[in-house]
Design an enzyme around this catalytic site. Sequence first.
Site, PDB file in Angstrom:
ATOM      1  N   ARG A 153       3.850 -17.921   5.108  1.00 51.80           N
ATOM      2  CA  ARG A 153       3.246 -19.244   5.323  1.00 51.80           C
ATOM      3  C   ARG A 153       3.528 -20.150   4.122  1.00 51.80           C
ATOM      4  NH1 ARG A 153      -2.773 -17.881   7.855  1.00 51.80           N
ATOM      5  NH2 ARG A 153      -2.042 -16.481   9.471  1.00 51.80           N
TER       6      ARG A 153
ATOM      7  N   ASP B 140      -1.609  -6.811  15.301  1.00 51.46           N
ATOM      8  CA  ASP B 140      -2.297  -6.860  14.009  1.00 51.46           C
ATOM      9  C   ASP B 140      -3.783  -7.176  14.252  1.00 51.46           C
ATOM     10  OD1 ASP B 140      -2.461  -6.896  11.224  1.00 51.46           O
ATOM     11  OD2 ASP B 140      -2.027  -9.040  11.086  1.00 51.46           O
TER      12      ASP B 140
ATOM     13  N   LYS C 221      -6.889 -14.167  -3.649  1.00 53.32           N
ATOM     14  CA  LYS C 221      -7.313 -12.767  -3.585  1.00 53.32           C
ATOM     15  C   LYS C 221      -8.161 -12.341  -4.766  1.00 53.32           C
ATOM     16  CE  LYS C 221      -3.065 -11.420  -1.161  1.00 53.32           C
ATOM     17  NZ  LYS C 221      -3.578 -11.508   0.213  1.00 53.32           N
TER      18      LYS C 221
ATOM     19  N   ARG D 143      14.478 -30.215  13.053  1.00 56.23           N
ATOM     20  CA  ARG D 143      15.461 -29.205  12.655  1.00 56.23           C
ATOM     21  C   ARG D 143      15.779 -29.310  11.169  1.00 56.23           C
ATOM     22  NH1 ARG D 143      19.552 -30.755  17.393  1.00 56.23           N
ATOM     23  NH2 ARG D 143      19.005 -32.770  16.483  1.00 56.23           N
TER      24      ARG D 143
ATOM     25  N   HIS E   7      -3.069  -3.737   3.824  1.00 63.06           N
ATOM     26  CA  HIS E   7      -3.158  -5.127   4.289  1.00 63.06           C
ATOM     27  C   HIS E   7      -3.301  -6.027   3.062  1.00 63.06           C
ATOM     28  CE1 HIS E   7      -3.958  -4.843   8.760  1.00 63.06           C
ATOM     29  NE2 HIS E   7      -3.739  -3.594   8.383  1.00 63.06           N
TER      30      HIS E   7
HETATM   31  P1  13P Z   1      -1.736 -11.442   3.411  1.00 60.98           P
HETATM   32  O1  13P Z   1      -2.746 -12.473   3.732  1.00 60.98           O
HETATM   33  O2  13P Z   1      -1.911 -10.934   1.996  1.00 60.98           O
HETATM   34  O3  13P Z   1      -0.347 -11.838   3.680  1.00 60.98           O
HETATM   35  O4  13P Z   1      -2.045 -10.170   4.349  1.00 60.98           O
HETATM   36  C1  13P Z   1      -1.620 -10.169   5.683  1.00 60.98           C
HETATM   37  C2  13P Z   1      -2.211  -9.057   6.471  1.00 60.98           C
HETATM   38  O5  13P Z   1      -2.846  -8.161   5.976  1.00 60.98           O
HETATM   39  C3  13P Z   1      -1.978  -9.081   7.921  1.00 60.98           C
HETATM   40  O6  13P Z   1      -2.679  -8.071   8.586  1.00 60.98           O
HETATM   41  O1  G3H Z   2      -4.497 -10.438   8.503  1.00 63.64           O
HETATM   42  C1  G3H Z   2      -4.359 -11.425   9.186  1.00 63.64           C
HETATM   43  C2  G3H Z   2      -3.062 -12.080   9.381  1.00 63.64           C
HETATM   44  O2  G3H Z   2      -2.699 -12.805   8.254  1.00 63.64           O
HETATM   45  C3  G3H Z   2      -3.067 -12.871  10.640  1.00 63.64           C
HETATM   46  O3  G3H Z   2      -3.787 -14.029  10.477  1.00 63.64           O
HETATM   47  O4  G3H Z   2      -5.351 -14.145  12.406  1.00 63.64           O
HETATM   48  O5  G3H Z   2      -4.614 -16.211  11.186  1.00 63.64           O
HETATM   49  O6  G3H Z   2      -3.022 -14.979  12.659  1.00 63.64           O
HETATM   50  P1  G3H Z   2      -4.219 -14.902  11.778  1.00 63.64           P
HETATM   51 ZN    ZN Z   3      -4.582  -7.603   7.702  1.00 65.50          ZN
END
Ligand code: 13P
Ligand code: G3H
Ligand code: ZN
Length: 341
Positions: free
Chosen positions: A269, A83, A192, A290, A219
Site C-alpha cells: 500500500r 486472509d 506498529k 495509466r 502476520h
Molecule cells: P502488514 O499490515 O504488516 O502488512 O500485515 C499484513 C497482514 O498480516 C495480512 O494478514
Molecule cells: O491483515 C490484514 C490485511 O492487511 C488486510 O487488510 O482487511 O483492510 O483488506 P484489509
Molecule cells: Zn494479518
Amino acid sequence: MPLMTTKPMFDLAYTGGFAVGAFNVNNMEITQGIIEACAAEKSPLILQVSKGARKYADYVYLRHIIAASVEKYPDLPIAIHLDHGDTVDLVQTCVNDGFTSVMIDGSHHSFDENIAITKKATDLAHANGVVTEAELGMLGGIEEDVVGMDAHEYEKNVEKFLTDPKQAAEFWKRTGCDSLAVAIGTSHGAFKFKHEAKLAFDRIEQIMKTCPGLPLVMHGSSSVPQEFIDLVNKYGGNMPNAKGVPEDQIAMAVQKYGVCKVNIDTDLRLALTAKIREVFATKPAEFDPRNYLGPGREAIISMVRRKLHVLNSAGKADAVIKQWEKLGKPLPKYYSKGKAA
Ligand code: 13P
Ligand code: G3H
Ligand code: ZN
C-alpha cells in the site's frame, strides 16, 4: 499449472531457511506487481485475499485476475489464500471459489471457541483438499479493534497477548490445522511500535519446540521503510511516527527461527501510494490513470523483489515445484471435479 496448496511450499521452507511471502491483493495492478516480481525472482508466492478485498473488488473480478496470473506464469508455484477468514461460512465460500488455502481467524474468541471454529473450518477444508491456517494469541491492528484497545495500549501489554507455547500444542492437536499464525510482537498496519521494534524470538523458539513440524506464520510483517514514509510525507501525505518491523528481524525470524509464511500488505500500500502521490505532485496536469497506476505497479514490483530477498525465497520456485510433483501434484477438489463439496 503449479497452482497448489501451501503444503509443498512449507515442506521446504520449514527447514530450508526461507519463508513464502503472502501478499495481499485488492486489484489488478497490485496483483500484477506481485506476480511480476516473483517471476523475476523465481520465487514461490501466496496471493492472499481478505474479506475486505473480496468486498472491494467483488471476488469475481479478483478470481479472473488471479487466474490470468496463473495462466501467464505456469511455472511459478502459487497458492490462493483467504486472509483472516472470520466465519466458517466465508471459509466454505472460498473453498467453493477455488482457494487452495484458507485462514480461519478465531483469535478473538475464547481458547475453546477458537478451537471449535478452527476445527470446523479445518474439517471442511480438508474434505475438499484445501489447507488451513489458524491463529492463536492476539496481534495488534485488527484484533485489538475487536476488544477496543489502541495500538499503544497493545504495545504496553504485549507480553500477555503473545502466543502461549503449551496452548499452541493443545490447539494444534485438537484442531488439526496445517499452519499457525503466532503473536510474537508484530501488529497490522503502518504504526506498529511507539518504542523500540522488537520481536519475541524466544516465543518462536518455544513454539517450534512444543509444536515440531507445524509451519508458523508471521502476520503484521511489513517493515514500513522510512524512505517510503518520507516520500508520502514529502508529497502531501501525513504519516508521522510510522514504524514497522526491521527487515533484519524478519530475516532472523525466517532464517534462524524457521518461520514459514510472512504476511505483507502495508508495504505494498505504501509503495503504491508514495508513487502515485509523487506523480500527482510532480505532474499536476497528469490525469491518465495509466500514467500513475503504471508507476505505482512498478513501485510494487521493486518492493516485492526486495522482500523476496529478505525472505530468502528468491530462486526457490523450481524446488517447490519438484516437491509438489513428489507429493503427486495435490490440488483441491475444485480443480478436479470442477466444484468443491
Ligand atoms: P502488514 O499490515 O504488516 O502488512 O500485515 C499484513 C497482514 O498480516 C495480512 O494478514
Ligand atoms: O491483515 C490484514 C490485511 O492487511 C488486510 O487488510 O482487511 O483492510 O483488506 P484489509
Ligand atoms: Zn494479518
